[in-house]
Design an enzyme around this catalytic site. Structure first.
Site, short mmCIF file in Angstrom:
data_model
loop_
_atom_site.label_atom_id
_atom_site.label_comp_id
_atom_site.label_asym_id
_atom_site.label_seq_id
_atom_site.Cartn_x
_atom_site.Cartn_y
_atom_site.Cartn_z
CE1 TYR A 1 37.67 -14.52 -20.81
CE2 TYR A 1 38.70 -12.48 -21.52
CZ TYR A 1 38.53 -13.48 -20.58
OH TYR A 1 39.23 -13.42 -19.41
CE1 TYR B 1 39.52 -11.28 -15.71
CE2 TYR B 1 40.87 -9.30 -15.76
CZ TYR B 1 40.56 -10.55 -16.26
OH TYR B 1 41.29 -11.07 -17.29
CG ASP C 1 44.76 -6.25 -9.78
OD1 ASP C 1 45.28 -5.38 -10.50
OD2 ASP C 1 44.25 -7.30 -10.22
CE LYS D 1 43.34 -4.16 -18.34
NZ LYS D 1 42.93 -5.07 -17.28
C1 LIG Z 1 43.31 -6.43 -16.95
C2 LIG Z 1 43.48 -6.76 -15.52
C3 LIG Z 1 44.30 -7.83 -15.12
C4 LIG Z 1 45.03 -8.72 -16.10
O1 LIG Z 1 45.92 -8.04 -16.88
P1 LIG Z 1 46.40 -8.67 -18.30
O2 LIG Z 1 47.44 -7.72 -18.78
O3 LIG Z 1 45.18 -8.70 -19.16
O4 LIG Z 1 46.92 -10.02 -18.00
C5 LIG Z 1 44.44 -8.05 -13.76
N1 LIG Z 1 43.80 -7.29 -12.85
C6 LIG Z 1 43.01 -6.27 -13.20
C7 LIG Z 1 42.36 -5.43 -12.15
C8 LIG Z 1 42.80 -5.98 -14.54
O5 LIG Z 1 41.98 -4.97 -14.90
#
Ligand SMILES: *Cc1c(COP(=O)(O)O)cnc(C)c1O
Length: 436
Positions: free
Chosen positions: A25, A153, A254, A283
């Site tokens: 970014y 997100y 997610d 993550k």
């Molecule tokens: C960080 C994140 C993503 C994307 O993961 P990347 O490894 O950066 O592609 C998707 N969903 C959530 C909730 C996130 O925190």
């Protein structure tokens, strides 16, 4: 030229970074300085000039055990000695098999089938593809849209972007490119409090109206991360689960940010006592060592999908199931489960609550909130990034605010003195450079 030898704070390679690297970014060349880091151990990042910073970010939620952990280092070295990588098409290996089995066992519900992929965004793409192919598999050709929550997100790839918050996400920038999805209002309420009636009613109405065209609902359970560091009622999530079932719409959770203990439960869905149909992890999966993510689904979804025209899940990244990443993910997850992690998360939460409380009375501060091992100071106006970053570094901590959010999710091994320094630095830095 050499940094420490000449006593210079700036290593020669930093000029190469400035000239050639693109940062996240950021424009190129970068407008703001970047800090050269040469090592990391425990909860500390070591800068080129020898200064050490307590990492309050866990490198974006991932380094839950801290850096340079002997157990993770050994898992990686041992695996490298056997094989760093082989293709996953037509081949199988122990680290991936054992990781899939472990994830199936520890995640909520009966998500028995695990697709390993490279990053969180791709895990979200795969989750959506599974949902779409599942609907095709049962002859529902019109169920192609997704319903999400405002303020969410889900990643930076195109389908993932389409379900990110339509205002703070990149919808306007990519207008005409992103598929049009549906968004329910951002839910409120305390994580452990009741659902707000207006949130449930609005969500239920939207779902009822559009269900015949919906493949799935996708959301971050209880904690919305990069879309605003916002917490909402787990009881709302429980109602969403009921409504999705009633309307025959899949629920994708997610948990890329929330998974592996960060919110005080191993997975945030557990706060609501629910299981999704499809789950995304990433993550902290590898303890911050390598890029790896996973999408999990039930046997029923896998079987229905397989009965469709394609006959198979149409995805297969080159580095799928990478043995190094799988081995370190297995070691990291086993390490977590072998520890009293929930006690550590509660300890960190308590320290964040105490340490961040004084920020409440600072000018320009709108809210201070803590959930699990996540601490957030929300300001009235965006912080001055460069000045506040310098103020943090002067106080020996590493934090990366965005917009009106100064937040921390430290490694689970962060000690009490380090937590006091971290929260103290957050409060002092905000006091010394209030949002302009
Ligand atoms: C960080 C994140 C993503 C994307 O993961 P990347 O490894 O950066 O592609 C998707 N969903 C959530 C909730 C996130 O925190």
């Amino acid at each position: 030229m050499t940094d420490q030898a000449s006593g210079s704070a700036t290593p020669a390679w930093l000029a190469l970074d400035h000239r050639h690297a693109w940062h996240p970014y950021a424009r190129a060349p970068a407008a703001d300085p970047v800090y050269p880091v040469v090592a990391a151990r425990g909860v500390r990042l070591v800068l080129a000039d020898g200064r050490e910073l307590i990492d309050g970010m866990s490198s974006w939620w991932s380094a839950i055990h801290g850096y340079n952990h002997p157990v993770l280092n050994r898992a990686l070295a041992d695996q490298a000695g056997r094989m760093a990588h082989v293709m996953f098409g037509g081949l199988a290996h122990q680290p991936a098999a054992e990781l899939c089995a472990l994830l199936a066992r520890i995640t909520p519900g009966r998500l028995e089938r695990v697709f390993l992929c490279d990053s969180g965004s791709v895990a979200v793409e795969v989750a959506i593809k599974i949902a779409l192919q599942y609907q095709l598999g049962r002859g529902e050709r019109g169920r192609t849209r997704l319903l999400s929550l405002a303020g969410g997100y889900h990643g930076d790839t195109f389908m993932a972007m389409s379900v990110c918050d339509p205002v703070t996400g990149m919808h306007r920038l990519f207008d005409g490119v992103l598929p049009q999805q549906l968004f329910a209002a951002r839910p409120g309420g305390a994580p452990d409090g009741p659902a707000r009636t207006e949130d449930v009613d609005a969500f239920a109405a939207l779902l009822a109206e559009h269900a015949p065209r919906l493949a799935a609902v996708i959301l971050e359970p209880v904690v919305q991360g990069a879309g605003g560091m916002h917490f909402y009622s787990a009881a709302f999530l429980a109602r969403v689960r009921e409504l999705c079932t009633a309307h025959d719409v899949l629920l994708i959770a997610d948990e890329i940010a929330t998974g592996f203990g960060r919110t005080g439960r191993l997975f945030a869905c557990e706060h609501a006592g629910i299981a999704p149909d499809i789950l995304c992890l990433g993550k902290a999966l590898t303890g911050g060592y390598l890029s790896l993510a996973a999408t999990l689904a039930s046997d029923h979804i896998a079987a229905t999908l397989g009965a469709g025209e394609a006959g198979a899940l149409m995805h297969g990244p080159t580095f799928m199931g990478n043995p190094l990443a799988a081995a370190v993910a297995l070691a990291s997850t086993r390490l977590l489960l072998a520890q009293p992690w929930s006690r550590e998360v509660a300890r960190i939460g308590a320290a964040l609550r105490t340490g961040l409380e004084p920020a409440r009375t600072l000018p320009g501060v709108r809210d201070v909130r803590v959930f699990g091992a996540i601490g957030v100071i929300e300001t009235e106006r965006p912080v001055a990034m460069r000045a506040i970053t310098e103020a943090f570094v002067e106080r020996g901590v590493w934090l990366r605010p965005f917009g009106r959010l100064v937040y921390t999710m430290p490694p689970f091994i962060t000690g009490d003195a380090d937590l006091a320094q971290l929260t103290g630095a957050m409060v002092e830095a905000l006091a010394s450079c209030p949002p302009p």
